[in-house]
Design an enzyme around this catalytic site. Structure first.
Site, mmCIF file in Angstrom:
data_model
loop_
_atom_site.group_PDB
_atom_site.id
_atom_site.type_symbol
_atom_site.label_atom_id
_atom_site.label_comp_id
_atom_site.label_asym_id
_atom_site.label_seq_id
_atom_site.Cartn_x
_atom_site.Cartn_y
_atom_site.Cartn_z
ATOM 1 C CE LYS A 1 -1.935 4.882 7.270
ATOM 2 N NZ LYS A 1 -3.060 5.539 7.902
ATOM 3 N NE ARG B 1 -2.409 1.216 3.687
ATOM 4 C CZ ARG B 1 -3.266 1.325 4.762
ATOM 5 N NH1 ARG B 1 -4.284 0.918 4.771
ATOM 6 N NH2 ARG B 1 -2.449 1.241 6.082
ATOM 7 C CD GLU C 1 -11.452 6.993 6.033
ATOM 8 O OE1 GLU C 1 -10.979 5.748 6.251
ATOM 9 O OE2 GLU C 1 -10.704 7.763 5.442
#
Ligand code: PMP
Length: 293
Positions: free
Chosen positions: A149, A50, A182
């Site tokens: 991220k 990721r 989220e």
């Protein structure tokens, strides 16, 4: 504490980055939060994959392979003599002249911290959290890709401040259309009539590693699951709700905006997911001791 910084393990007091680093100046960089349990790093390869995907999406060329970054991470944990804890791995655009242009930074900088983290008090894992919906919205995927991220967490921090000011420990974030994305640092799951539901990534959620583990567990337990667009109504009327994240692990939610969810106590499905999750954390992962030998 030993910190891995640009190729060397250095003492914490020597772990310093430049004030010209674009990670600091503009939030230009990517990171991962990774847990290790019982001498093994949980889902290390997935986290590093990721990280590389995040870097690729922002044109941050990395001079290391994924295998090398896994090895550096193992070395850092081993050097700090911990068996259980939390890793913060940060890659910044590096130092460069002032100005947004990332091409002004010749070389990315990477540092790895192996420490511990405690996000929520122990009793909240037994009793569940009462959370709120915050006014701060998740940016649209066209503004800030939710899968990346990145070091831009101001959006989440503002949402977290709203939670704290409302005496809550976490907040649900909606996207511009009003759908649930989220929480500030966690993914959200619901159980409704025996089906596990979670928002689409495209609704503004991070593609959480723990989220993926929960979907895997659902498969193993034979619990049907579905990614879909959810509203606050779906949370209010769900049978059970829980949040997931590397730092948070799996934590029940028993109220949203003062509406009690289900029975107001963590439910049986949540308990099964929690137990299966803990079993996986204790029995799988990448051993890190070998890396230092
Ligand atoms: N959403 C956000 C915004 C996060 O920062 C995180 C990680 N703390 C998560 C979800 C959970 O992702 P993961 O399970 O990969 O830690």
């Amino acid at each position: 504490m030993k910190i891995w910084l640009d190729g060397k393990l250095v003492d914490e007091s020597e772990a310093k980055v430049s004030v010209f680093d674009h990670g600091l100046l503009y939030g230009d960089g990517v990171f991962e939060g990774i847990r290790f349990y019982n001498g093994r790093i949980f889902r290390l390869e997935e986290h590093i994959r990721r990280l590389f995907d995040s870097a690729k999406a922002i044109l941050l060329n990395l001079p290391w392979t994924q295998a090398e970054v896994c090895k550096f991470t193992c070395e850092t944990v081993a050097a700090n003599g911990l068996t259980d804890g939390y890793i913060r791995l940060v890659i910044t655009r590096g130092a460069g002249e002032l100005g947004l242009n990332p091409y002004l930074c010749p070389k990315p900088s990477m540092f790895i911290i192996a420490s511990t983290i405690k996000l929520y008090p122990d009793e909240t894992y037994q009793n569940g959290l009462a959370i709120i919906t915050c006014a701060t919205r998740r940016p649209a995927p066209g503004a800030l890709m939710p899968q990346v991220k990145s070091l831009n967490y101001l959006n989440n921090i503002m949402a977290k401040v709203e939670a704290i000011q409302a005496n809550a420990l976490e907040a649900v974030m909606l996207n511009e259309q009003g759908y649930v994305a989220e929480c500030t640092g966690d993914n959200l799951f619901l159980l409704k009539n025996g089906t596990l539901l979670t928002p689409f990534i495209s609704d503004g959620a991070l593609d959480g590693i723990t989220r993926a583990v929960i979907l895997e567990i659902a498969e193993n337990l034979g619990v049907p699951f579905k990614e879909c667009s959810l509203t606050r109504y779906d949370i209010f009327t769900s049978d059970e709700c829980f949040l997931t994240g590397t730092a948070a692990e799996v934590i029940p939610v028993v109220a949203l905006d003062r509406r009690v969810i289900g029975t107001g106590k963590p439910g049986p499905f949540t308990a099964r997911f929690l137990e299966a999750f803990h079993q996986l954390t204790m029995s799988t992962g990448t051993p890190f001791a070998l890396a230092s030998e």
